[in-house]
Motif scaffolding. Sequence first.
Motif, PDB file in Angstrom:
ATOM      1  N   ILE A 105      10.160  -1.721 -17.688  1.00 14.62           N
ATOM      2  CA  ILE A 105      11.612  -1.631 -17.809  1.00 14.62           C
ATOM      3  C   ILE A 105      11.993  -1.665 -19.285  1.00 14.62           C
ATOM      4  CG2 ILE A 105      13.793  -2.795 -17.287  1.00 14.62           C
ATOM      5  CD1 ILE A 105      12.456  -3.869 -14.771  1.00 14.62           C
ATOM      6  N   GLN A 106      12.870  -0.762 -19.664  1.00 14.27           N
ATOM      7  CA  GLN A 106      13.331  -0.731 -21.040  1.00 14.27           C
ATOM      8  C   GLN A 106      14.488  -1.694 -21.198  1.00 14.27           C
ATOM      9  OE1 GLN A 106      14.353   3.317 -21.845  1.00 14.27           O
ATOM     10  NE2 GLN A 106      12.234   3.968 -22.028  1.00 14.27           N
ATOM     11  N   GLY A 107      14.439  -2.506 -22.215  1.00 13.66           N
ATOM     12  CA  GLY A 107      15.511  -3.452 -22.481  1.00 13.66           C
ATOM     13  C   GLY A 107      16.418  -2.955 -23.581  1.00 13.66           C
ATOM     14  N   ARG A 108      17.514  -3.611 -23.724  1.00 15.09           N
ATOM     15  CA  ARG A 108      18.453  -3.283 -24.803  1.00 15.09           C
ATOM     16  C   ARG A 108      18.378  -4.356 -25.868  1.00 15.09           C
ATOM     17  NH1 ARG A 108      23.936  -1.224 -21.755  1.00 15.09           N
ATOM     18  NH2 ARG A 108      22.934   0.392 -20.534  1.00 15.09           N
ATOM     19  N   ILE A 109      18.475  -3.926 -27.075  1.00 14.79           N
ATOM     20  CA  ILE A 109      18.452  -4.861 -28.194  1.00 14.79           C
ATOM     21  C   ILE A 109      19.771  -4.722 -28.942  1.00 14.79           C
ATOM     22  CG2 ILE A 109      17.313  -5.467 -30.356  1.00 14.79           C
ATOM     23  CD1 ILE A 109      14.751  -4.278 -29.182  1.00 14.79           C
ATOM     24  N   ARG A 110      20.407  -5.837 -29.166  1.00 10.28           N
ATOM     25  CA  ARG A 110      21.663  -5.826 -29.906  1.00 10.28           C
ATOM     26  C   ARG A 110      21.368  -6.224 -31.357  1.00 10.28           C
ATOM     27  NH1 ARG A 110      26.795  -9.103 -27.842  1.00 10.28           N
ATOM     28  NH2 ARG A 110      26.806  -7.371 -26.377  1.00 10.28           N
ATOM     29  N   VAL A 111      21.756  -5.377 -32.265  1.00  4.18           N
ATOM     30  CA  VAL A 111      21.518  -5.623 -33.687  1.00  4.18           C
ATOM     31  C   VAL A 111      22.854  -5.585 -34.402  1.00  4.18           C
ATOM     32  CG1 VAL A 111      20.342  -4.796 -35.755  1.00  4.18           C
ATOM     33  CG2 VAL A 111      19.259  -4.526 -33.526  1.00  4.18           C
ATOM     34  N   ARG A 112      23.076  -6.577 -35.248  1.00  4.64           N
ATOM     35  CA  ARG A 112      24.299  -6.604 -36.051  1.00  4.64           C
ATOM     36  C   ARG A 112      23.911  -6.557 -37.532  1.00  4.64           C
ATOM     37  NH1 ARG A 112      28.338 -11.016 -33.293  1.00  4.64           N
ATOM     38  NH2 ARG A 112      28.341 -10.061 -31.251  1.00  4.64           N
TER      39      ARG A 112
END
Length: 82
Positions: A72-79
């Motif tokens: 499963i591909q996850g999402r990464i939140r980058v700021r």
Amino acid sequence: MQYTYPEPADVGIQIPPHLVPDRFRCGFLHALKGGQLTQVEQMRLSFREGFRAGKLYLRALRRAQGIVTFPIQGRIRVRARY
């Protein structure tokens, strides 16, 4: 194009006696069509169990056909900071 989806009994899945058969079949069909659980009616036990049975059936069917499933591909939140 018309698709024909199998019933749970056609693929050898027996509906447990404590579940509502119509809801179980609806959940099974929903899983075969590739749906997700997004509505309140879909959170009932019979629907969820049918949905789970449908997903497990699809996984076994794909494995028998030699289709590889990827993680499963996850999402990464980058700021970014200034």
